[in-house]
Design an enzyme around this catalytic site. Structure first.
Site, PDB file in Angstrom:
ATOM      1  N   ASN A  11       0.858  -1.096   0.026  1.00 19.12           N
ATOM      2  CA  ASN A  11       0.010   0.097  -0.031  1.00 19.12           C
ATOM      3  C   ASN A  11       0.668   1.214  -0.060  1.00 19.12           C
ATOM      4  O   ASN A  11       2.057   1.129   0.518  1.00 19.12           O
ATOM      5  CB  ASN A  11      -0.806  -0.094   1.218  1.00 19.12           C
ATOM      6  CG  ASN A  11      -1.812   1.288   1.232  1.00 19.12           C
ATOM      7  OD1 ASN A  11      -2.457   1.430   0.271  1.00 19.12           O
ATOM      8  ND2 ASN A  11      -1.945   1.902   2.564  1.00 19.12           N
TER       9      ASN A  11
ATOM     10  N   HIS B 278       0.724   5.172   1.439  1.00 14.64           N
ATOM     11  CA  HIS B 278       0.242   5.876   2.419  1.00 14.64           C
ATOM     12  C   HIS B 278       0.782   7.342   2.582  1.00 14.64           C
ATOM     13  O   HIS B 278       1.991   7.634   2.508  1.00 14.64           O
ATOM     14  CB  HIS B 278       0.082   5.372   3.772  1.00 14.64           C
ATOM     15  CG  HIS B 278      -0.608   6.009   4.961  1.00 14.64           C
ATOM     16  ND1 HIS B 278      -1.887   5.968   5.041  1.00 14.64           N
ATOM     17  CD2 HIS B 278      -0.270   6.905   5.934  1.00 14.64           C
ATOM     18  CE1 HIS B 278      -2.362   6.609   6.088  1.00 14.64           C
ATOM     19  NE2 HIS B 278      -1.073   7.422   6.446  1.00 14.64           N
TER      20      HIS B 278
ATOM     21  N   SER C 248       4.620   6.936   2.327  1.00  8.97           N
ATOM     22  CA  SER C 248       5.147   5.554   2.841  1.00  8.97           C
ATOM     23  C   SER C 248       4.914   4.569   1.774  1.00  8.97           C
ATOM     24  O   SER C 248       3.575   4.318   1.712  1.00  8.97           O
ATOM     25  CB  SER C 248       5.040   5.451   4.101  1.00  8.97           C
ATOM     26  OG  SER C 248       5.568   6.391   4.913  1.00  8.97           O
TER      27      SER C 248
ATOM     28  N   ASP D 203      -2.141   0.365   8.425  1.00 14.56           N
ATOM     29  CA  ASP D 203      -0.971   1.124   7.962  1.00 14.56           C
ATOM     30  C   ASP D 203      -0.025   0.920   8.958  1.00 14.56           C
ATOM     31  O   ASP D 203       0.730   1.767   9.270  1.00 14.56           O
ATOM     32  CB  ASP D 203      -1.467   2.654   8.191  1.00 14.56           C
ATOM     33  CG  ASP D 203      -2.405   3.091   7.065  1.00 14.56           C
ATOM     34  OD1 ASP D 203      -2.607   2.635   6.092  1.00 14.56           O
ATOM     35  OD2 ASP D 203      -3.318   4.093   7.404  1.00 14.56           O
TER      36      ASP D 203
HETATM   37  C1  GAR Z   1      -2.739   9.067  -2.695  1.00 13.15           C
HETATM   38  O1  GAR Z   1      -2.151  10.373  -2.278  1.00 13.15           O
HETATM   39  C2  GAR Z   1      -2.585   7.820  -1.575  1.00 13.15           C
HETATM   40  O2  GAR Z   1      -1.256   7.934  -1.233  1.00 13.15           O
HETATM   41  C3  GAR Z   1      -3.764   8.111  -0.961  1.00 13.15           C
HETATM   42  O3  GAR Z   1      -4.683   8.247  -1.657  1.00 13.15           O
HETATM   43  C4  GAR Z   1      -4.119   9.015  -2.923  1.00 13.15           C
HETATM   44  C5  GAR Z   1      -4.516   8.313  -4.172  1.00 13.15           C
HETATM   45  O4  GAR Z   1      -4.336   9.144  -5.158  1.00 13.15           O
HETATM   46  N1  GAR Z   1      -3.950   6.949  -0.304  1.00 13.15           N
HETATM   47  C6  GAR Z   1      -4.459   6.608   1.095  1.00 13.15           C
HETATM   48  O5  GAR Z   1      -5.250   7.686   1.698  1.00 13.15           O
HETATM   49  C7  GAR Z   1      -4.799   5.510   1.619  1.00 13.15           C
HETATM   50  N2  GAR Z   1      -5.244   5.357   3.071  1.00 13.15           N
HETATM   51  P1  GAR Z   1      -4.553   8.390  -6.792  1.00 13.15           P
HETATM   52  O6  GAR Z   1      -5.902   7.723  -6.927  1.00 13.15           O
HETATM   53  O7  GAR Z   1      -4.529   9.607  -7.777  1.00 13.15           O
HETATM   54  O8  GAR Z   1      -3.420   7.466  -7.020  1.00 13.15           O
END
Ligand code: GAR
Length: 320
Positions: free
Chosen positions: A108, A110, A137, A146
């Site tokens: 994942n 995060h 991360s 997480d």
């Molecule tokens: C990313 O910034 C990722 O780190 C976050 O969602 C966004 C997805 O963007 N993930 C979380 O918050 C997981 N808990 P994307 O759909 O444009 O890749």
């Protein structure tokens, strides 16, 4: 070159998915994207994946229990023959059973510098705390949210006038660099002799009264004193021209050795020279190595040559 098959789950824009997908199309990339799946039919990334001919799958979570929704997503993973699951903005928590079945094969990303700011609102929390940096991360997914081993991180400076939105935008640029690199490293490490040796070394030296000693130019492990110790394992890195990276351990003899090699040729082989005296090769550079199994073999092999005073200690410890 071995290429890992990676499935990606998304819920939203899918920009990290796109970064992974295009990284996978570069020459020499160690993974292919075999599926992009979402719980949200409107996830922007689905169109990007479809445009590149990647199979997509959508199953809304609405009106389904977590277990039922996970079962549908998992069925798609299995059908796509995926080796790994990469979560890229997948805003659903996976059930513990799902995570356990895919243990060590789910990553994942995060948007914080873990262990700081697990969960949601990570950018606002970093700004409110007065941190000099936010970031992202990549970690292994475990049942606890997480909290799995962090594999790689990238730091993003927080400016004086920062808002959660402005920071989130820049963190995404950084994520697009971080995630493809971290996934490539992770799926490759099971084929990397240094990484495999290190894991074997840790397991072998965790057994009582053991030490490392080279034998015929390959690393090995002995039990007993430096002077009179006996080998219980040898590490082979593509020895004698064979393609395997393997650990050699002692079987009870030729009958068992040949049975295992015949029954599970993708797991075991009969090594040159050592095979004649009952040593079997346990292949490590392959998908899905079960390290508990490797550990059991090392202990068994250790037992077969360790002095009785040490095996008695081990038996006593096992009783607790
Ligand atoms: C990313 O910034 C990722 O780190 C976050 O969602 C966004 C997805 O963007 N993930 C979380 O918050 C997981 N808990 P994307 O759909 O444009 O890749």
């Amino acid at each position: 070159m071995h290429k890992a098959k990676v499935a990606i789950f998304i819920s939203g824009g899918g920009t990290n998915m796109a970064a992974l997908l295009y990284a996978s199309l570069l020459d020499g990339a160690p993974f292919d994207v075999v599926l992009v799946a979402s719980n949200n039919a409107d996830a922007g990334g689905l169109e990007i994946a479809a445009a590149e001919g990647i199979p997509t799958f959508v199953h809304s979570h609405k009106g389904h229990s977590r277990e039922d929704h996970d079962a549908a997503m998992e069925a798609a993973l299995v059908k796509a023959n995926a080796d790994y699951l990469v979560l890229a903005g997948y805003m659903r928590i996976l059930s513990d059973e799902f995570v356990k079945r895919w243990e060590g094969r789910i990553l994942n990303i995060h948007p914080s510098l873990l262990p700081k700011y697990k969960g949601l609102d990570t950018h606002k929390r970093a700004i409110d705390a007065g941190d000099s940096h936010g970031g992202a991360s990549v970690h292994i997914v475990t049942p606890e949210l997480d909290a799995g081993e962090v594999l790689a991180q990238v730091r993003v400076a927080i400016r004086d006038d920062e808002t959660p939105e402005s920071l989130a935008d820049r963190v995404k640029f950084a994520e697009h660099q971080l995630y493809p690199r971290a996934v490539a490293d992770y799926v490759s490490r099971g084929y990397d002799a240094d990484y495999l040796y290190e894991r074997v070394r840790k397991l072998a030296l965790a057994l009582p009264e053991t030490h490392a000693r080279d034998s015929h130019g390959s690393p090995g492990f002995r039990v007993g004193t430096e002077k009179s110790g006996k080998f219980f394992a040898h590490f082979n890195n593509q020895h004698h021209g064979q393609e395997h990276i393997a650990v050699l351990v002692k079987t009870s003899g030729m009958d068992e050795l040949l049975d295992l090699v015949e029954g599970q040729p993708d797991v075991y082989f009969k090594p040159a020279y050592y095979g004649a005296s009952g040593w079997i090769g346990l292949i490590l550079n392959r998908p899905g190595v079960d390290w508990d199994h490797v550990s059991e073999w090392l202990e068994r092999s250790w037992r077969s040559v360790a002095p009785a005073r040490l095996t008695r200690l081990m038996d006593a410890a096992d009783e607790f």
